[in-house]
Scaffold this active site. Structure first.
Site, PDB file in Angstrom:
ATOM      1  N   HIS A 129      14.373   2.780   9.319  1.00 19.28           N
ATOM      2  CA  HIS A 129      14.717   3.315  10.644  1.00 19.28           C
ATOM      3  C   HIS A 129      16.188   3.746  10.628  1.00 19.28           C
ATOM      4  O   HIS A 129      17.051   3.117  11.242  1.00 19.28           O
ATOM      5  CB  HIS A 129      14.468   2.227  11.699  1.00 19.28           C
ATOM      6  CG  HIS A 129      14.381   2.731  13.107  1.00 19.28           C
ATOM      7  ND1 HIS A 129      14.510   4.065  13.435  1.00 19.28           N
ATOM      8  CD2 HIS A 129      14.180   2.079  14.286  1.00 19.28           C
ATOM      9  CE1 HIS A 129      14.388   4.207  14.755  1.00 19.28           C
ATOM     10  NE2 HIS A 129      14.193   3.019  15.289  1.00 19.28           N
ATOM     11  N   GLN A 132      18.329   4.356  13.966  1.00 13.86           N
ATOM     12  CA  GLN A 132      18.706   3.120  14.650  1.00 13.86           C
ATOM     13  C   GLN A 132      19.963   2.519  14.016  1.00 13.86           C
ATOM     14  O   GLN A 132      20.889   2.101  14.719  1.00 13.86           O
ATOM     15  CB  GLN A 132      17.548   2.108  14.591  1.00 13.86           C
ATOM     16  CG  GLN A 132      17.863   0.777  15.249  1.00 13.86           C
ATOM     17  CD  GLN A 132      18.030   0.879  16.758  1.00 13.86           C
ATOM     18  OE1 GLN A 132      17.159   1.403  17.434  1.00 13.86           O
ATOM     19  NE2 GLN A 132      19.130   0.384  17.290  1.00 13.86           N
ATOM     20  N   ASP A 219      14.852  -8.550  15.287  1.00 16.48           N
ATOM     21  CA  ASP A 219      13.825  -7.558  15.645  1.00 16.48           C
ATOM     22  C   ASP A 219      12.510  -8.322  15.795  1.00 16.48           C
ATOM     23  O   ASP A 219      12.404  -9.486  15.386  1.00 16.48           O
ATOM     24  CB  ASP A 219      13.742  -6.502  14.517  1.00 16.48           C
ATOM     25  CG  ASP A 219      12.761  -5.371  14.806  1.00 16.48           C
ATOM     26  OD1 ASP A 219      12.357  -5.207  15.970  1.00 16.48           O
ATOM     27  OD2 ASP A 219      12.388  -4.653  13.850  1.00 16.48           O
ATOM     28  N   CYS A 259      17.341  -3.908  18.107  1.00 17.64           N
ATOM     29  CA  CYS A 259      16.964  -2.494  18.231  1.00 17.64           C
ATOM     30  C   CYS A 259      16.115  -2.242  19.473  1.00 17.64           C
ATOM     31  O   CYS A 259      16.051  -1.120  19.956  1.00 17.64           O
ATOM     32  CB  CYS A 259      16.237  -2.049  16.964  1.00 17.64           C
ATOM     33  SG  CYS A 259      14.799  -3.059  16.559  1.00 17.64           S
ATOM     34  N   ARG A 287      22.074   5.317  20.474  1.00 18.01           N
ATOM     35  CA  ARG A 287      21.018   6.081  19.780  1.00 18.01           C
ATOM     36  C   ARG A 287      21.226   7.573  20.041  1.00 18.01           C
ATOM     37  O   ARG A 287      21.136   8.393  19.130  1.00 18.01           O
ATOM     38  CB  ARG A 287      19.625   5.663  20.281  1.00 18.01           C
ATOM     39  CG  ARG A 287      19.176   4.270  19.866  1.00 18.01           C
ATOM     40  CD  ARG A 287      18.989   4.163  18.369  1.00 18.01           C
ATOM     41  NE  ARG A 287      18.061   5.170  17.853  1.00 18.01           N
ATOM     42  CZ  ARG A 287      16.720   5.085  17.919  1.00 18.01           C
ATOM     43  NH1 ARG A 287      16.160   4.030  18.440  1.00 18.01           N
ATOM     44  NH2 ARG A 287      15.957   6.035  17.414  1.00 18.01           N
TER      45      ARG A 287
HETATM   46  N1  NVA Z   1      10.300  -3.106  13.482  1.00 15.35           N
HETATM   47  C1  NVA Z   1       9.978  -2.464  14.732  1.00 15.35           C
HETATM   48  C2  NVA Z   1      11.109  -1.615  15.188  1.00 15.35           C
HETATM   49  C3  NVA Z   1      10.893  -0.925  16.503  1.00 15.35           C
HETATM   50  C4  NVA Z   1      12.040  -0.051  16.900  1.00 15.35           C
HETATM   51  C5  NVA Z   1       8.705  -1.653  14.564  1.00 15.35           C
HETATM   52  O1  NVA Z   1       8.563  -0.973  13.536  1.00 15.35           O
HETATM   53  O2  NVA Z   1       7.844  -1.705  15.438  1.00 15.35           O
HETATM   54  N1   CP Z   2      14.562   1.033  18.838  1.00 16.47           N
HETATM   55  C1   CP Z   2      13.657   2.028  18.947  1.00 16.47           C
HETATM   56  O1   CP Z   2      13.455   2.828  18.024  1.00 16.47           O
HETATM   57  O2   CP Z   2      13.023   2.076  20.157  1.00 16.47           O
HETATM   58  P1   CP Z   2      11.730   2.910  20.521  1.00 16.47           P
HETATM   59  O3   CP Z   2      10.588   2.340  19.720  1.00 16.47           O
HETATM   60  O4   CP Z   2      11.559   2.720  21.994  1.00 16.47           O
HETATM   61  O5   CP Z   2      11.951   4.354  20.159  1.00 16.47           O
END
Ligand code: NVA
Ligand code: CP
Length: 300
Positions: A129, A132, A219, A259, A287
């Site tokens: 990600h 982020q 997270d 996040c 972001r």
């Molecule tokens: N690890 C989480 C991050 C969400 C922003 C996911 O992949 O769902």
């Molecule tokens: N942190 C993040 O990426 O949030 P969303 O899943 O809401 O985009």
């Protein structure tokens, strides 16, 4: 820089340049200074997973840059009915100036970049990600005044966030300690790289990881696509919670980042989250500023 597929593709200098531009754009935004760097440009935003922050921050960010953003749901696109990524990439490249994609497989994002002829931005995969973590680094620098020499402790699943934090933090001179249960370690190649840099430790003791940390990060225990494992994971991650006991071993003034979305009383207590809400919601706002910097670098 042609794409943003993962942070390991960027040099330390490129990351710092993005953060510097993000700070400038944020400052201009706060002062109401118009910055239409992407006038007449259109960003396509493909989502095959849910999103609040990524979707809204990219869409508003493009608008503020004088451009336009198109929300393309994976279910509505023909990729949802099996049209290959390779064809989608070549078609969309003829209409759009850039694509942001949030999906499962990192390979799909890499393929989009390989077959398309416009910049591709990774808006989250199971592997990483990067957007982020750029916002996270911007936030850490904003609150701490520096990045070099700081220690970040990540408590929880060795997931996409852990993978990107290891790469991003180490590239800007920070050290990273990951606390995760055995069997939930970050990507093996990223761990190998972090060890080789001499800046990474992995432990199954949250207190050990948090010791002397300047930034504590967590997270969710079950990421998007892992909902079916939520029960098993809740058991496996017992004790991997950011709470008062964990915060008591960190450096004085340690920040807490998440996040989001957060699951209160699972990976973080409501108390710790609310005590650090100013940092966590500034992180969410960043972001947009960090992504605007990426968009200007790639699409201008
Ligand atoms: N690890 C989480 C991050 C969400 C922003 C996911 O992949 O769902
Ligand atoms: N942190 C993040 O990426 O949030 P969303 O899943 O809401 O985009």
């Amino acid at each position: 820089m042609k794409h943003l597929l993962k942070l390991s593709d960027l040099s330390s200098e490129q990351i710092i340049e993005i953060l510097d531009l993000a700070d400038t754009l944020k400052d201009e935004n706060k002062k109401g200074i118009e910055h239409h760097h992407l006038k007449g440009k259109t960003l396509g935003m493909i989502f095959t997973k849910a999103s609040t922050r990524t979707r809204v921050s990219f869409e508003v960010g493009m608008y503020q840059l004088g451009g336009n953003a198109l929300f393309l749901s994976g279910n509505d696109l023909q990729i949802g009915r099996g049209e290959p990524i390779e064809d989608t990439a070549r078609v969309l490249s003829r209409f759009l100036d850039g694509i942001m994609i949030r999906t499962f497989k990192q390979d799909d994002v890499e393929k989009l970049a390989e077959y398309g002829s416009i910049p591709i931005i990774n808006g989250l995969t199971d592997y990483c990600h990067p957007c982020q973590v750029l916002a996270d680094l911007q936030t850490i620098r904003e609150f701490k005044g520096k990045l070099e020499g700081l220690k970040l402790a990540f408590i929880g699943d060795g997931n996409n966030m852990a993978n990107s934090l290891i790469v991003g933090c180490i590239k800007v001179g920070m050290s990273v300690a990951i606390a995760c249960p055995k069997g939930y370690e970050p990507d093996a190649d990223i761990v190998k790289w972090g060890y080789a840099e001499g800046k990474l430790t992995i432990t199954d003791s949250p207190l050990e990881a948090a010791q002397g940390a300047d930034v504590v990060y967590t997270d969710v225990w079950a990421s998007m696509g892992q909902e079916g494992e939520a029960q098993i994971r809740r058991k496996a991650f017992e004790g991997f919670q950011v709470n008062d006991a964990l915060m008591s071993v960190t450096n004085p003034g340690a920040m807490v980042l998440h996040c989001l979305p957060a699951h209160r009383e699972e990976e973080i207590t409501a108390k710790v989250l609310e005590e650090h809400a100013n940092e966590i919601f500034e992180e969410a706002e960043n972001r947009m500023h960090a992504q605007k910097a990426v968009l200007v670098k790639l699409l201008k």
